[in-house]
Design an enzyme around this catalytic site. Sequence first.
Site, PDB file in Angstrom:
ATOM      1  CD  GLU A 112     -41.738 -40.155  48.378  1.00 52.56           C
ATOM      2  OE1 GLU A 112     -42.076 -40.597  49.492  1.00 52.56           O
ATOM      3  OE2 GLU A 112     -42.449 -40.269  47.361  1.00 52.56           O
ATOM      4  CB  ALA A 123     -49.255 -36.658  49.580  1.00 51.77           C
ATOM      5  CG  HIS A 170     -42.579 -36.680  44.317  1.00 49.77           C
ATOM      6  ND1 HIS A 170     -43.900 -36.400  44.516  1.00 49.77           N
ATOM      7  CD2 HIS A 170     -42.298 -37.755  45.100  1.00 49.77           C
ATOM      8  CE1 HIS A 170     -44.408 -37.262  45.401  1.00 49.77           C
ATOM      9  NE2 HIS A 170     -43.460 -38.101  45.763  1.00 49.77           N
ATOM     10  NE  ARG A 202     -46.586 -36.468  17.941  1.00 52.73           N
ATOM     11  CZ  ARG A 202     -47.806 -36.938  17.658  1.00 52.73           C
ATOM     12  NH1 ARG A 202     -47.945 -38.088  17.020  1.00 52.73           N
ATOM     13  NH2 ARG A 202     -48.890 -36.279  18.007  1.00 52.73           N
ATOM     14  CG  ASP A 248     -45.941 -44.316  48.817  1.00 53.99           C
ATOM     15  OD1 ASP A 248     -45.334 -43.840  49.804  1.00 53.99           O
ATOM     16  OD2 ASP A 248     -46.378 -43.610  47.902  1.00 53.99           O
TER      17      ASP A 248
END
Length: 729
Positions: A112, A123, A170, A202, A248
């Site tokens: 990640e 974080a 992210h 939109r 997570d």
Amino acid sequence: MILKNLTLNGVLSDITVENGKITAIAPADDKTPGESYDGMTVIPGLVDIHTHGCAGYDTMDAHFEEISSYLAQNGTTSFLPTTMTMDYESIRRVTAANRDVSGAQILGFHMEGPYIAAQYKGAQNGKFIKEPDLAEFKSLPDMKMVTIAPELAGSMEFIKECGAVVSLGHTAADYDTCIKAIDAGALCLTHTFNAMPGIHHRNPGPIGAAVQKNIYVQAITDGLHLHPSIVMLLYKAFGPQRMVIISDSMRATGLCDGTYEFGGQPIEVKNSVARTLDGAIAGSTSTLFTCMKQAIAFGVPFEDAVTMATRTPADLIGASNKGRIEVGADADLLILDEEMNLAHVMIGGVFIHQDNEQHKRYMEEKNVLREIASKFHVTGEFIAHEIINQGNINTTYRVDYRQEDGSVKSYILQRVNTYVFKNPVEIMKNIDLVTTHLRNKVRRLNKPALHFYHTEADNNNYYVQDEGAFWRLLNYISSVTFDTCDDLDTLRGAGEAFGEFQNQLSDFDASLLFTTIPDFHNTAKRLETFFAAVEEDICGRAAEIAEEIAFIKENRELASQLQQMLDEGKLPLRVTHNDTKTNNVLFDRQTFAPLTIIDLDTVMPGLPMHDFGDAVRFAASTAVEDEPDLSKVSLDLNKYRAFAQGFIGKIADALTTAEVKTMALGAITITIELAVRFLTDYLTGDKYFKTNYEGHNLVRARCQLALAKDMLSKRADMERIVCDVVGGI
Ligand code: GN1
Ligand code: MG
């Protein structure tokens, strides 16, 4: 084993498990023998593709036993340890950590970041954010998934080439960029809605693109990261085949409120909610099982919630044996009671118990090592240990300590074999003198040096436990070592390193050194001892080695020549290493340049021909030291030449003619000597060298003898090569 009367998708079933697999599923039948689970439900073991840790441990600690054990107790049977946005070396350490764990299985890793957008870092630690680096990513083994921001330069090429499942997250990317990324191969969104723009009618952003292209979406359904209605919105938009429940979870999962470290930053956990100091949510403190139950509470039908925590994540990462109850799938099963609470967990056909033997052994060992290491001047908080399977004599561990800034500092903790080293205190005195002498020289070369730590209580560079176990602690140098090596430059480098080592000790006063093992390389004496052991034959093993005995007899005179020359004063004694296997050279991970020489237990007055010989019998052989297939064993003259160039190249100026002339003989001598030592140990009951199986010493000895025979046939070439090398200097 047959598990009977389990409710499987609403049908009462009997499930047969053999050799870790599901081998049959049948409607429940009273006549079938087996354990009955009346009133209980079975679902597949959960698959968590996004978890940072639990039970006090984080993936970045690069230790999986505690995480794996806790996850297993809580229904997650396989997972992708997920790394944080941190420096390359910290992530690499994770991928190199021991994966032989007692509980939940590691299916690979999820990286990640660091290829993410600063604006949506959540974080993650902004300090380490960077653009996608394909070469860097590809050098990390077994990455199954990677979270990236597709708006970064180089993303599209990365997505196409990286070889892992790409999940967008992210990210600040707009709809069009995400569509492009998905067309390039991105397959998933990371913790959907969190750390990305939301949906505007939109300006539909990443989530609009995911709907349009029907890719997978990860969702943290802990009840905190997503409003229950948003969980239902995702479920209705994506369905159980595309929506993946993730935890997570971070290290505070399973622990109380407090301050924890996460990706090198402090995290405050209050009422089970983890936040960074700026208030960003920092992962969950829920297990995947809890998240799955929450999803059910929010309105997702039970069977679909199960699919979203099992089969769908498994499919996404290509783990086709996981997350399903089918004939042929891995027997990872959860048995739930009437309230749908976890009653039993099976992984690979074995029920997980609180007192799992492997876990217990690990924890016991850990407690001992923590206690021993605490006697020395160490900094930080003990995290965990890992055994380093190298060396035939001492037992070596790496022990890791978490520092205040969240980084991990490793040390080497070693138990000295006192059967082999009768006087370890003298060894430590030698080592103290030698390392002090070397440190002054090495500093100038800007290379790492070995440093042995002292105890807090007595200021000794060793610690003796009550039962007499002898321990020492030294600095850990991040590096690689080689048991075999085909690269000639690296071998030349190893030769240079040992040569340099000898040069650095050339002005060292040998009279200061204790003799740690008397007559260590006195080959003539080694042969005497061997023949005495043959005579005594206390284990009744001499008869089977008649051929080996005959060969050694034939070569007794030759193998004793160097000792005789030494006795006659024809060869000078120098301070030598005496255990020059090339895996005693630490190399730089990237450049493969030699960093330092380790294993200083046998530094004593000796012959450089023995150091040369020991190194080439190990490194210039075409096979490992204990290769059972002797047809694979021979001396590779190219490797021999490369090592000779390095080693002799460094020390040639100091060598006498007699030393140069006997260099090749040194290789033959030490190879026969080691064969004799292995055989003597075999004859006397395998007490000296650590063995991995019955007869290991015999296999080692036969391998060394095969090598010695080949060397004898190549002796002229070996001598010529030494002459060439010396002449070329
Ligand atoms: C032992 O501990 P290690 O693996 O570095 C032995 C060497 C042998 C070697 C053979 C003190 O070294 O002499 O060559 O095994 N060390 C001692 O692999 O006996
Ligand atoms: Mg050694």
